[in-house]
Write a protein that holds these residues in place. Sequence first.
Motif, short mmCIF file in Angstrom:
data_model
loop_
_atom_site.label_atom_id
_atom_site.label_comp_id
_atom_site.label_asym_id
_atom_site.label_seq_id
_atom_site.Cartn_x
_atom_site.Cartn_y
_atom_site.Cartn_z
N THR A 109 0.82 -1.22 0.00
CA THR A 109 0.00 0.00 0.00
C THR A 109 0.85 1.27 0.00
OG1 THR A 109 -0.12 0.06 2.41
CG2 THR A 109 -1.84 -1.19 1.25
N GLY A 110 2.17 1.12 0.18
CA GLY A 110 3.05 2.28 0.22
C GLY A 110 3.85 2.30 1.52
N SER A 111 4.26 3.49 1.93
CA SER A 111 5.06 3.64 3.14
C SER A 111 4.17 3.92 4.33
CB SER A 111 6.07 4.77 2.97
OG SER A 111 7.00 4.45 1.97
N VAL A 112 4.54 3.33 5.47
CA VAL A 112 3.78 3.47 6.71
C VAL A 112 4.74 3.84 7.83
CG1 VAL A 112 2.29 2.28 8.37
CG2 VAL A 112 2.16 1.69 5.94
N GLY A 113 4.43 4.89 8.58
CA GLY A 113 5.26 5.30 9.72
C GLY A 113 5.15 4.31 10.85
N LEU A 114 6.26 4.12 11.57
CA LEU A 114 6.31 3.14 12.66
C LEU A 114 6.54 3.76 14.04
CD1 LEU A 114 8.52 0.42 10.93
CD2 LEU A 114 6.03 0.42 11.22
N ILE A 115 6.80 5.06 14.10
CA ILE A 115 7.06 5.70 15.40
C ILE A 115 5.76 6.33 15.88
CG2 ILE A 115 8.45 7.37 16.66
CD1 ILE A 115 10.57 7.11 14.45
N HIS A 116 5.14 5.70 16.87
CA HIS A 116 3.84 6.16 17.34
C HIS A 116 3.89 6.48 18.84
CE1 HIS A 116 2.10 4.97 13.53
NE2 HIS A 116 2.72 3.80 13.64
N GLY A 117 2.89 7.21 19.28
CA GLY A 117 2.75 7.49 20.71
C GLY A 117 3.75 8.50 21.23
N LYS A 118 4.30 9.32 20.36
CA LYS A 118 5.27 10.34 20.77
C LYS A 118 4.70 11.73 20.54
CE LYS A 118 8.35 6.97 20.83
NZ LYS A 118 8.60 6.31 22.10
N LYS A 119 5.10 12.63 21.40
CA LYS A 119 4.83 14.05 21.17
C LYS A 119 6.15 14.68 20.77
CE LYS A 119 2.64 18.18 22.71
NZ LYS A 119 2.15 18.41 21.38
N MET A 120 6.10 15.64 19.84
CA MET A 120 7.32 16.32 19.42
C MET A 120 7.11 17.82 19.49
SD MET A 120 9.40 16.13 15.81
CE MET A 120 10.49 14.80 16.27
N GLN A 121 8.17 18.50 19.89
CA GLN A 121 8.20 19.95 19.80
C GLN A 121 9.53 20.33 19.15
OE1 GLN A 121 7.71 21.44 23.83
NE2 GLN A 121 9.77 20.86 24.43
N GLN A 122 9.49 21.38 18.34
CA GLN A 122 10.69 21.88 17.69
C GLN A 122 10.81 23.37 17.98
OE1 GLN A 122 11.42 20.82 13.60
NE2 GLN A 122 10.36 18.87 13.79
N PHE A 123 11.97 23.78 18.45
CA PHE A 123 12.29 25.18 18.66
C PHE A 123 13.34 25.54 17.62
CE2 PHE A 123 11.12 23.90 23.14
CZ PHE A 123 9.82 24.37 23.04
N ILE A 124 12.96 26.42 16.68
CA ILE A 124 13.74 26.68 15.49
C ILE A 124 14.16 28.14 15.45
CG2 ILE A 124 13.73 26.55 12.97
CD1 ILE A 124 11.26 24.59 13.33
N ASN A 125 15.46 28.38 15.36
CA ASN A 125 15.99 29.73 15.34
C ASN A 125 16.33 30.16 13.91
OD1 ASN A 125 15.81 30.15 18.11
ND2 ASN A 125 17.72 29.05 18.45
N ILE A 126 15.92 31.37 13.57
CA ILE A 126 16.24 31.94 12.27
C ILE A 126 16.81 33.34 12.48
CG2 ILE A 126 14.53 30.58 11.00
CD1 ILE A 126 12.68 33.00 10.99
N GLY A 127 17.67 33.75 11.59
CA GLY A 127 18.26 35.09 11.71
C GLY A 127 17.32 36.18 11.26
N SER A 128 16.41 35.85 10.35
CA SER A 128 15.52 36.86 9.80
C SER A 128 14.27 37.05 10.66
CB SER A 128 15.13 36.50 8.36
OG SER A 128 14.59 35.21 8.31
#
Length: 193
Positions: A109-128
Amino acid sequence: MTTHLIIFAHPNPNSFTKAMVERVVQATQTAGANVVIRDLYAMNFNPILSAAEMKGELSAEILQEQQYIREADLITLIYPVWWMGFPAILKGYLDRVLTHGFAYKTDETGSVGLIHGKKMQQFINIGSNVAEYQANGYAKGLDICLVNGLFNFCGITDIEHCLFGSLYSITDIERQGMLEQVAEKTLKNLTAL
């Protein structure tokens, strides 16, 4: 006990990005959670994906990184955007760690993600300036490709991200406000688990 995995990419140990890591660690400790920090530059992580790894021959180092992800309840990425993407060391980390059979599988059927039950946060810094970055469409592109696009593909669907900009022209008070913001978001996300 809740486990918080922090993956951090910046070569300067005195950077504002590193200050964010320290503030997130403090918030994690306040919440009483276990914290695991992967400082890719301090680890001198090799970002180069080998032919052997592409064939599924994984080193003990990569298996350990995968185990950190398995054990994590909250995963935080903290990094600057350089040339519209991750720092090379973080890109290489993800290339090597998010392997077929661990992060995703492919079937009829295609690709299936295997990492479940996680919460993610990303803190991303940019110069602009963040407003300009959004107006130019770059923020949307970042979200589609590097935030939700990449990690949704791997099965992680509960993702928040924050852009912090104009880092070279803001005041120390404004920087402190940003540090408080990452601490508050971290406490909120850990408490919700």
